[in-house]
Design a protein around this motif. Structure first.
Motif, PDB file in Angstrom:
ATOM      1  N   SER A  20       0.856  -1.176   0.000  1.00 59.21           N
ATOM      2  CA  SER A  20       0.000   0.000   0.000  1.00 59.21           C
ATOM      3  C   SER A  20       0.890   1.223   0.000  1.00 59.21           C
ATOM      4  N   ARG A  21       0.347   2.366  -0.358  1.00 55.21           N
ATOM      5  CA  ARG A  21       1.141   3.582  -0.399  1.00 55.21           C
ATOM      6  C   ARG A  21       0.356   4.727   0.230  1.00 55.21           C
ATOM      7  N   LEU A  22       1.068   5.785   0.542  1.00 54.82           N
ATOM      8  CA  LEU A  22       0.458   6.932   1.197  1.00 54.82           C
ATOM      9  C   LEU A  22       0.641   8.187   0.356  1.00 54.82           C
ATOM     10  N   PRO A  23      -0.217   8.415  -0.608  1.00 60.79           N
ATOM     11  CA  PRO A  23      -0.076   9.646  -1.378  1.00 60.79           C
ATOM     12  C   PRO A  23      -0.831  10.783  -0.701  1.00 60.79           C
ATOM     13  N   GLY A  24      -0.212  11.906  -0.554  1.00 54.55           N
ATOM     14  CA  GLY A  24      -0.897  13.088  -0.025  1.00 54.55           C
ATOM     15  C   GLY A  24      -1.324  13.952  -1.198  1.00 54.55           C
ATOM     16  N   ARG A  25      -2.534  14.398  -1.198  1.00 53.73           N
ATOM     17  CA  ARG A  25      -3.045  15.206  -2.304  1.00 53.73           C
ATOM     18  C   ARG A  25      -3.901  16.336  -1.760  1.00 53.73           C
ATOM     19  N   THR A  26      -3.853  17.458  -2.455  1.00 50.85           N
ATOM     20  CA  THR A  26      -4.746  18.552  -2.134  1.00 50.85           C
ATOM     21  C   THR A  26      -5.830  18.572  -3.189  1.00 50.85           C
ATOM     22  N   ARG A  27      -7.074  18.485  -2.758  1.00 51.36           N
ATOM     23  CA  ARG A  27      -8.197  18.436  -3.673  1.00 51.36           C
ATOM     24  C   ARG A  27      -8.984  19.751  -3.600  1.00 51.36           C
ATOM     25  N   PRO A  28      -9.403  20.265  -4.763  1.00 47.48           N
ATOM     26  CA  PRO A  28     -10.214  21.481  -4.744  1.00 47.48           C
ATOM     27  C   PRO A  28     -11.541  21.232  -4.035  1.00 47.48           C
ATOM     28  N   HIS A  29     -12.020  22.206  -3.363  1.00 42.91           N
ATOM     29  CA  HIS A  29     -13.277  22.119  -2.635  1.00 42.91           C
ATOM     30  C   HIS A  29     -14.123  23.316  -3.044  1.00 42.91           C
ATOM     31  N   ARG A  30     -15.367  23.299  -2.715  1.00 42.79           N
ATOM     32  CA  ARG A  30     -16.250  24.411  -3.055  1.00 42.79           C
ATOM     33  C   ARG A  30     -15.695  25.739  -2.543  1.00 42.79           C
ATOM     34  N   LYS A  57      -3.522  23.702   9.829  1.00 45.64           N
ATOM     35  CA  LYS A  57      -2.504  24.073  10.812  1.00 45.64           C
ATOM     36  C   LYS A  57      -1.547  22.932  11.149  1.00 45.64           C
ATOM     37  N   THR A  58      -1.548  21.878  10.348  1.00 44.63           N
ATOM     38  CA  THR A  58      -0.681  20.730  10.604  1.00 44.63           C
ATOM     39  C   THR A  58      -0.126  20.217   9.275  1.00 44.63           C
ATOM     40  N   ASN A  59       0.519  19.059   9.300  1.00 43.13           N
ATOM     41  CA  ASN A  59       1.010  18.468   8.058  1.00 43.13           C
ATOM     42  C   ASN A  59       0.680  16.971   8.039  1.00 43.13           C
ATOM     43  N   GLU A  60       1.070  16.304   6.964  1.00 44.20           N
ATOM     44  CA  GLU A  60       0.745  14.884   6.790  1.00 44.20           C
ATOM     45  C   GLU A  60       1.353  13.993   7.865  1.00 44.20           C
ATOM     46  N   THR A  61       2.488  14.382   8.424  1.00 46.28           N
ATOM     47  CA  THR A  61       3.150  13.553   9.424  1.00 46.28           C
ATOM     48  C   THR A  61       2.240  13.297  10.618  1.00 46.28           C
ATOM     49  N   ALA A  82       9.651  10.751   1.677  1.00 46.94           N
ATOM     50  CA  ALA A  82      10.584  11.222   2.703  1.00 46.94           C
ATOM     51  C   ALA A  82       9.887  11.932   3.861  1.00 46.94           C
ATOM     52  N   LEU A  83       8.773  12.570   3.616  1.00 47.84           N
ATOM     53  CA  LEU A  83       8.064  13.282   4.679  1.00 47.84           C
ATOM     54  C   LEU A  83       7.683  12.348   5.826  1.00 47.84           C
ATOM     55  N   HIS A  84       7.369  11.116   5.524  1.00 48.06           N
ATOM     56  CA  HIS A  84       6.949  10.155   6.548  1.00 48.06           C
ATOM     57  C   HIS A  84       8.096   9.284   7.064  1.00 48.06           C
ATOM     58  N   SER A  85       9.306   9.552   6.602  1.00 49.49           N
ATOM     59  CA  SER A  85      10.477   8.789   7.046  1.00 49.49           C
ATOM     60  C   SER A  85      10.979   9.321   8.388  1.00 49.49           C
ATOM     61  N   VAL A  86      10.135   9.232   9.374  1.00 51.54           N
ATOM     62  CA  VAL A  86      10.428   9.681  10.731  1.00 51.54           C
ATOM     63  C   VAL A  86      10.654   8.430  11.578  1.00 51.54           C
ATOM     64  N   LYS A  87      11.735   8.390  12.334  1.00 50.63           N
ATOM     65  CA  LYS A  87      12.097   7.177  13.082  1.00 50.63           C
ATOM     66  C   LYS A  87      10.948   6.631  13.920  1.00 50.63           C
ATOM     67  N   ASP A  88      10.265   7.484  14.659  1.00 52.19           N
ATOM     68  CA  ASP A  88       9.164   7.007  15.503  1.00 52.19           C
ATOM     69  C   ASP A  88       8.028   6.415  14.674  1.00 52.19           C
TER      70      ASP A  88
END
Length: 114
Positions: A20-30, A57-61, A82-88
């Motif tokens: 499985s993979r974790l793609p982050g995407r920004t989708r247009p909204h009304r 106010k946050t990020n994908e991590t 790489a954004l999710h390559s956090v040791k914890d």
């Protein structure tokens, strides 16, 4: 070809492949607002297993664990950038969720190892 995910009854389990993979995407909204969504999807066939909105106010991590927590990842290979390559996060994925992973590691992480 499998049926589209929307056509499956809610009580039927979604097919799960060993990757499985974790793609982050920004989708247009009304009204020209944008919704940033983080998704867990299978590679083939492409099926969305979970999706979570990432707050402004946050990020994908911060959404990584809550997104994957309800999924049974035992023995699966999870890929992420790489954004999710956090040791914890990686430690949790391996020790708690019993998953394998393929992660992108950037050159600015010289102590990261397999």
């Amino acid at each position: 070809m499998p049926p589209s995910p929307g056509s499956w009854p809610p009580s039927t389990a979604m097919p799960w492949t060993p990757r499985s993979r974790l793609p982050g995407r920004t989708r247009p909204h009304r009204r020209r607002h944008h919704r940033h969504l983080l998704s867990a999807v299978t590679h083939a066939p492409t099926v969305t297993l979970a999706q979570r909105e990432v707050g402004a106010k946050t990020n994908e991590t911060a959404a990584f664990r809550p997104l994957l927590e309800p999924l049974d990842l035992t023995g699966t290979v999870v890929t992420f950038d790489a954004l999710h390559s956090v040791k914890d996060q990686v430690r949790w994925l391996v020790q708690e969720k019993k998953a394998h992973y393929i992660a992108v590691i950037k050159g600015n992480q010289p102590t990261a190892s397999a």
